[in-house]
Design an enzyme around this catalytic site. Sequence first.
Site, mmCIF file in Angstrom:
data_model
loop_
_atom_site.group_PDB
_atom_site.id
_atom_site.type_symbol
_atom_site.label_atom_id
_atom_site.label_comp_id
_atom_site.label_asym_id
_atom_site.label_seq_id
_atom_site.Cartn_x
_atom_site.Cartn_y
_atom_site.Cartn_z
ATOM 1 N N GLU A 158 -7.356 11.865 14.240
ATOM 2 C CA GLU A 158 -7.781 11.316 12.947
ATOM 3 C C GLU A 158 -9.165 10.754 13.014
ATOM 4 O O GLU A 158 -9.573 10.072 14.039
ATOM 5 C CB GLU A 158 -6.687 10.004 12.779
ATOM 6 C CG GLU A 158 -5.504 10.502 12.435
ATOM 7 C CD GLU A 158 -4.664 9.191 11.963
ATOM 8 O OE1 GLU A 158 -4.489 9.097 10.824
ATOM 9 O OE2 GLU A 158 -3.834 8.774 12.750
ATOM 10 N N HIS A 186 5.768 10.534 15.775
ATOM 11 C CA HIS A 186 5.522 11.873 15.378
ATOM 12 C C HIS A 186 5.412 13.027 16.364
ATOM 13 O O HIS A 186 5.859 13.939 16.097
ATOM 14 C CB HIS A 186 4.193 11.834 14.704
ATOM 15 C CG HIS A 186 4.109 10.675 13.508
ATOM 16 N ND1 HIS A 186 5.386 10.307 12.508
ATOM 17 C CD2 HIS A 186 3.268 9.833 13.001
ATOM 18 C CE1 HIS A 186 4.849 9.436 11.854
ATOM 19 N NE2 HIS A 186 3.727 8.955 12.032
ATOM 20 N N ASP A 239 0.816 -1.279 -0.135
ATOM 21 C CA ASP A 239 0.033 0.160 -0.044
ATOM 22 C C ASP A 239 0.914 1.255 -0.059
ATOM 23 O O ASP A 239 0.689 2.263 -0.687
ATOM 24 C CB ASP A 239 -0.888 -0.047 1.234
ATOM 25 C CG ASP A 239 -1.839 0.888 1.215
ATOM 26 O OD1 ASP A 239 -2.420 0.785 0.338
ATOM 27 O OD2 ASP A 239 -1.937 1.582 2.311
ATOM 28 N N LYS A 279 -7.487 7.514 17.298
ATOM 29 C CA LYS A 279 -8.141 7.196 15.853
ATOM 30 C C LYS A 279 -9.520 7.394 16.216
ATOM 31 O O LYS A 279 -10.056 7.203 17.240
ATOM 32 C CB LYS A 279 -7.844 5.490 15.642
ATOM 33 C CG LYS A 279 -6.419 5.460 15.135
ATOM 34 C CD LYS A 279 -5.934 5.660 13.945
ATOM 35 C CE LYS A 279 -4.419 5.133 13.607
ATOM 36 N NZ LYS A 279 -4.237 5.712 12.129
ATOM 37 N N LYS A 285 9.130 3.277 9.795
ATOM 38 C CA LYS A 285 8.930 3.081 11.119
ATOM 39 C C LYS A 285 7.941 1.497 11.149
ATOM 40 O O LYS A 285 7.357 1.483 10.076
ATOM 41 C CB LYS A 285 8.159 4.112 11.792
ATOM 42 C CG LYS A 285 6.727 4.311 11.251
ATOM 43 C CD LYS A 285 6.056 5.120 12.512
ATOM 44 C CE LYS A 285 4.681 4.642 12.651
ATOM 45 N NZ LYS A 285 3.786 4.387 11.778
ATOM 46 N N THR A 310 3.819 1.965 -1.087
ATOM 47 C CA THR A 310 4.425 2.101 -2.394
ATOM 48 C C THR A 310 3.508 2.851 -3.441
ATOM 49 O O THR A 310 3.894 3.664 -4.089
ATOM 50 C CB THR A 310 5.007 0.799 -3.071
ATOM 51 O OG1 THR A 310 5.737 0.167 -1.960
ATOM 52 C CG2 THR A 310 5.970 0.880 -4.322
ATOM 53 N N ASP A 319 2.250 3.989 17.669
ATOM 54 C CA ASP A 319 1.781 4.277 16.366
ATOM 55 C C ASP A 319 2.298 5.826 15.916
ATOM 56 O O ASP A 319 2.956 5.983 14.637
ATOM 57 C CB ASP A 319 0.495 4.070 15.781
ATOM 58 C CG ASP A 319 0.216 4.167 14.511
ATOM 59 O OD1 ASP A 319 1.008 3.780 13.471
ATOM 60 O OD2 ASP A 319 -0.973 4.663 13.935
ATOM 61 N N LYS A 378 -9.647 14.967 11.474
ATOM 62 C CA LYS A 378 -8.435 14.728 11.122
ATOM 63 C C LYS A 378 -7.839 16.192 11.254
ATOM 64 O O LYS A 378 -7.869 17.241 10.661
ATOM 65 C CB LYS A 378 -8.111 14.312 9.948
ATOM 66 C CG LYS A 378 -6.566 14.181 9.590
ATOM 67 C CD LYS A 378 -6.164 13.407 8.472
ATOM 68 C CE LYS A 378 -4.699 13.340 8.031
ATOM 69 N NZ LYS A 378 -4.001 12.311 9.200
HETATM 70 C C1 BG6 Z 1 1.364 6.758 10.218
HETATM 71 C C2 BG6 Z 1 0.495 5.928 11.097
HETATM 72 O O1 BG6 Z 1 2.842 6.868 10.455
HETATM 73 O O2 BG6 Z 1 1.190 8.027 10.309
HETATM 74 C C3 BG6 Z 1 -0.909 5.766 10.852
HETATM 75 O O3 BG6 Z 1 1.152 4.803 11.023
HETATM 76 C C4 BG6 Z 1 -1.259 7.340 10.484
HETATM 77 O O4 BG6 Z 1 -1.829 5.230 11.641
HETATM 78 C C5 BG6 Z 1 -0.272 8.056 9.972
HETATM 79 O O5 BG6 Z 1 -2.553 7.423 10.219
HETATM 80 C C6 BG6 Z 1 -0.841 9.607 9.871
HETATM 81 O O6 BG6 Z 1 -0.113 10.323 8.936
HETATM 82 P P1 BG6 Z 1 -0.618 11.614 8.170
HETATM 83 O O7 BG6 Z 1 0.519 12.124 7.401
HETATM 84 O O8 BG6 Z 1 -1.753 11.164 7.384
HETATM 85 O O9 BG6 Z 1 -1.107 12.729 9.248
#
Ligand code: BG6
Length: 510
Positions: free
Chosen positions: A240, A264, A38, A354, A172, A40, A259, A359
């Site tokens: 999210e 992040h 996915d 989640k 990661k 890629t 995660d 978002k």
């Molecule tokens: C990823 C997580 O590292 O970052 C995901 O594994 C998450 O669960 C995603 O949805 C969020 O990234 P972005 O760029 O969509 O905010």
Amino acid sequence: MLILIVVLIETGFFIPFGSRHIKTSNTLNIIIVGASGDLTQRKIMPAIYDLYKDKLLPDDFHIVGFSRTQMTDDGFIKKLGAFKDYDQNFCSRIEYISGEYSNLDSYKKLGETILKHDGNRLIYLAIPPDILRDVTANISKAHIVTQCACEEDKTNSYCVKTGNWSRLIFEKPFGTDTDSAVDLNYYLQALFDEHQIYRIDHFLGKETVQNIMIFRFANSIFEPLWNNHYVDHIEINISEEVKIQSRGAYFDNAGIVRDVIQNHALQLLSLLTMEPPISFDADAIRDEKVKLLKSLALYDENTYKDHTIRGVYHGYLQETGVKQDSKTETFAAIRFFIQNWRWAGVPVYIRAGKALASKTTQAHIYFKELPHKLFKNIAPDRNLPNQIIFKFQPHEGIHLTCLSKIPGKNFELVPVEMDFNYQMNFNSRLPDAYERLLLDAINNDLSLFIRHDEIKEAWRFVDSFLKRWENNSQFPLYEYNPGQNGPEQMHTFIKRFGHLWNKEYCRLKI
Ligand code: BG6
């Protein structure tokens, strides 16, 4: 002669190297291991294509996809086409090799394909963590990574003999706790040199995240305020709307802390709160981030109970790949302190989840209240703290909230925002994070990649409450309905400390 060398450096044919110049190739091979996945299709290939469209790749580039699924080149290209339209010239550069990840012969076949074009090698490992060791060992044995020939080339990753470089990008998760991350690191450093290892955190490629450093260190007005004299508290929020989608098996072993918080959120925090680096070099920046991560106060047997909260969305146990007796959190909020001169006493809140209402990725710097409130009788409910808000997504921008008088004869106050909004100011497409990071890896710039000691320190902090959660079956896991902002208990959690979550501050404006 000098002019000739300058021209050759500019055109990428010669790279300054120690006291001499070595020839480097202008051919780029991008090898994606885990090409049928996915990531890629959704991120890596579209990013390469956009770099190509922007003429940021060398003319002579080739892409080789490698994974288990049996496919022809055309089959692979067709699969990619489901996500984005690629032009004919781009597609003609793509080849696909199928092979077993644990079978050395498959990598030899891959090696032969790459050799057709020789040149530099960027190897993107878009694979699940459980096969990472096998894959990297085979990559090394099959000489897919050209090893450096002598000590001198350590900082540039060029192979002295051929002038070509090889670099590996790692997705990661990098380990699942401190010990496993340290272990994995030793393992990789036995196979490759540290300067060849690019550990990606795609948040660092986001435009607004890169702008944190510019905002803080290229403007003089913020720095005097950026400390415990003026800042009351900090909130980082990564919400999210999506649930765990088709990633149940991965997510159930990870949880929201592993995660997004360990990586992040802590990366955002380090950029927001680190000391100014002595230069814009990769290691100067990363040194400061490590120092910051080292100064996070660890949780102990008492603090983790009051200063962390976890939740799970209703229906999580019915998701595919989730264990029936799962205790995995899909929501977490934590409160902690940075134990250093600048930030002592300033609470930091991180919240992530989640299946939430929207978002939103934002950081809020809340400033202290005024020592004497002149307008308290006029606007008793409008005593909102000043805030600097970094909106990482959506509506990327940086905002400052202030109180202002409503025009008119009455003396009414209202909070207003002074906005810097990317769309309005630049009106151009924001490049995707993966574009920026791929380009940096090609250009040998490690500043937006994570060093092994950053990863270790981030795990050390997270382990200090996560392990306690895992060892305490009585620690509450509050349920919330999808579409809420998290469990109800998160409000009492923060109110005990005299604060509100940002959403509640926003509500006060109405
Ligand atoms: C990823 C997580 O590292 O970052 C995901 O594994 C998450 O669960 C995603 O949805 C969020 O990234 P972005 O760029 O969509 O905010």
